[in-house]
Design an enzyme around this catalytic site. Structure first.
Site, mmCIF file in Angstrom:
data_model
loop_
_atom_site.group_PDB
_atom_site.id
_atom_site.type_symbol
_atom_site.label_atom_id
_atom_site.label_comp_id
_atom_site.label_asym_id
_atom_site.label_seq_id
_atom_site.Cartn_x
_atom_site.Cartn_y
_atom_site.Cartn_z
ATOM 1 N N GLY A 25 61.628 24.742 53.417
ATOM 2 C CA GLY A 25 60.983 24.021 54.507
ATOM 3 C C GLY A 25 60.222 24.979 55.412
ATOM 4 N N LEU A 37 38.686 50.109 35.554
ATOM 5 C CA LEU A 37 37.799 49.304 34.715
ATOM 6 C C LEU A 37 36.917 48.377 35.554
ATOM 7 C CD1 LEU A 37 36.912 48.289 31.888
ATOM 8 C CD2 LEU A 37 38.827 46.658 31.990
ATOM 9 N N PRO A 95 32.434 46.351 41.201
ATOM 10 C CA PRO A 95 32.046 45.342 42.189
ATOM 11 C C PRO A 95 31.303 44.154 41.582
ATOM 12 C CG PRO A 95 31.655 47.540 43.073
ATOM 13 C CD PRO A 95 32.058 47.719 41.646
ATOM 14 N N GLU A 121 43.896 41.401 35.591
ATOM 15 C CA GLU A 121 44.161 41.649 34.164
ATOM 16 C C GLU A 121 43.771 40.437 33.321
ATOM 17 O OE1 GLU A 121 47.566 43.802 32.895
ATOM 18 O OE2 GLU A 121 47.774 44.870 34.807
ATOM 19 N N GLY A 122 42.681 39.795 33.722
ATOM 20 C CA GLY A 122 42.185 38.623 33.025
ATOM 21 C C GLY A 122 42.630 37.353 33.708
ATOM 22 N N PHE A 173 43.976 52.769 36.653
ATOM 23 C CA PHE A 173 43.194 52.235 35.531
ATOM 24 C C PHE A 173 41.895 51.690 36.110
ATOM 25 C CE2 PHE A 173 42.238 48.800 32.440
ATOM 26 C CZ PHE A 173 42.412 49.461 31.230
ATOM 27 N N GLY A 209 49.219 45.251 28.804
ATOM 28 C CA GLY A 209 49.357 45.083 30.244
ATOM 29 C C GLY A 209 49.656 43.652 30.637
ATOM 30 N N ARG A 210 49.140 42.702 29.876
ATOM 31 C CA ARG A 210 49.414 41.295 30.181
ATOM 32 C C ARG A 210 50.873 40.957 29.951
ATOM 33 N NH1 ARG A 210 43.584 40.197 27.517
ATOM 34 N NH2 ARG A 210 42.415 40.385 29.463
ATOM 35 N N SER A 262 43.289 33.330 34.571
ATOM 36 C CA SER A 262 43.866 32.279 33.730
ATOM 37 C C SER A 262 42.808 31.651 32.831
ATOM 38 C CB SER A 262 44.517 31.209 34.609
ATOM 39 O OG SER A 262 45.666 31.718 35.259
#
Length: 383
Positions: free
Chosen positions: A338, A125, A128, A362-363, A123, A241-242, A365
């Site tokens: 630990g 999208l 850079p 994918e976006g 995909f 996708g999210r 937060s």
């Protein structure tokens, strides 16, 4: 409200869990060190029908609903997020988009190949210089006789070195989202250079690449949807996708809980099992609550999709919570382990590294919060 899984859903979940325990978990650390998943895993996943979940059998898929799909990704995410990503990108972002927006010819050509694992998809999208600001992407497709020629670059493309087809988003018109179109670009293609990205913090076994397009010809028949609909197609794919990513994060949280609980009931300090210590139990309880909350938010999205209801805001909610919770869960699990949690003989360090990027791709937060805020107020903070 009935949260009981059907017999079929339970069977798929059990099958995927057993596969994960047998074929993924024993190799995850080695693949992480080598920065390369053994691609023989693709055929094994395909043989179970996992590349075809939610795709109708008439198109080569294995059918099933979106909750079944989430159950699959939970288990794969528990095993290795690098493997989960292969499926959620090739199937979740690309095959489902071809099913929804492709022509009869595009569906008949690509879907059986993608569902069988014969081909993988990526995909394309992100660029850079444009990550969150996808509506202002710079890659351009110019109309020529018989099709289009694409110039530009895409960055951080999952499955980029393995894929046989790329769903590429390029500018065909003026500025902004309405000038973007979507194309199915076969790989390899003349003028398309693929460069693998190494040295990642997490998802090290996953193929992540930069794609460089230099006058790459794409036939007119490879336009997906109508000209100018590319941004809308991309956002619809990412909304589902999210949910996929949230399900994978549920798997990470569950993996952290399993690992930390197992360790706490075996490890002795001060003459007794550390599971008897109150603050260790608090850490385990926190992870368990995060797992339940993230899972239920994700299952809500699947339910909305399967009932044909709006789901985009709920998908952002699930992705935001599950990704951030996965980071918290991995941190808590590492605390239970630990010093041993800090070496890759144990899985929790990898869970932490893999979880961290889920709050970014994918976006981010922050983008999810803006989407949720827009839904609450009716005011867009993107403008």
């Amino acid at each position: 409200m009935d949260l009981t899984l059907s017999d079929e859903q339970q069977a798929v979940r059990r099958m995927t869990a057993e596969f994960t325990d047998r074929e993924i978990l024993p190799h995850a650390a080695a693949w992480d060190r080598a920065e390369q998943v053994d691609l023989r895993i693709v055929k094994k996943l395909a043989d179970l029908g996992l590349f075809g979940v939610t795709i109708p059998e008439e198109h080569g898929g294995s059918g099933g609903d979106h909750l079944t799909y989430c159950l699959v990704l939970e288990e794969l995410g528990r095993g290795d997020s690098s493997v989960r990503g292969i499926v959620s990108v090739s199937l979740g972002l690309v095959a489902k988009t071809i099913l929804r927006r492709g022509t009869a010819s595009q569906r008949s050509h690509w879907l059986p190949r993608l569902c069988s694992g014969e081909d993988l998809a990526c995909f394309a999208l992100t660029e850079p210089d444009t990550g969150s600001d996808a509506g202002n992407l710079a890659t351009r497709a110019t109309r020529v006789d018989g099709g289009w020629r694409i110039d530009g670059a895409k960055m951080f493309i999952t499955n980029g070195t393995w894929a046989s087809v790329a769903l590429v988003f390029a500018r065909t018109g003026g500025p902004g989202p309405k000038g973007v179109s979507a194309f199915l670009v076969p790989m390899p293609s003349e003028g398309l250079e693929v460069t693998e990205i190494h040295g990642k913090l997490g998802l090290r076994g996953q193929a992540t690449a930069m794609l460089s397009f230099d006058d790459v010809f794409v036939p007119a028949a490879n336009l997906l949807g109508e000209e100018g609909e590319g941004f809308k197609i991309a956002m619809a794919a990412l909304a589902k996708g999210r949910m996929s990513l949230a399900a994978g994060c549920v798997g990470i949280i569950q993996g952290c809980l399993d690992a930390a609980t197992g360790y706490a009931t075996q490890r002795e300090q001060f003459g007794k099992k550390i599971a008897s210590f109150q603050l260790v139990q608090q850490l385990l309880a926190d992870i368990a609550v995060e797992a339940d909350a993230a899972r239920l938010l994700t299952w809500r999205v699947a339910d909305l999709i399967d009932r044909g209801q709006p789901f985009a805001t709920e998908s952002s909610t699930a992705k935001l919570y599950a990704s951030e919770a996965a980071v918290r869960a991995a941190n808590a699990a590492l605390q239970v382990f630990g010093g041993y949690g800090y070496i890759d003989e144990y899985p929790v360090g990898k869970y932490l590294r893999d979880a961290r990027v889920t709050t970014v791709y994918e976006g981010t937060s922050q983008i999810q919060k803006l989407i949720i805020g827009r839904a609450l107020t009716g005011v867009s903070a993107f403008a």
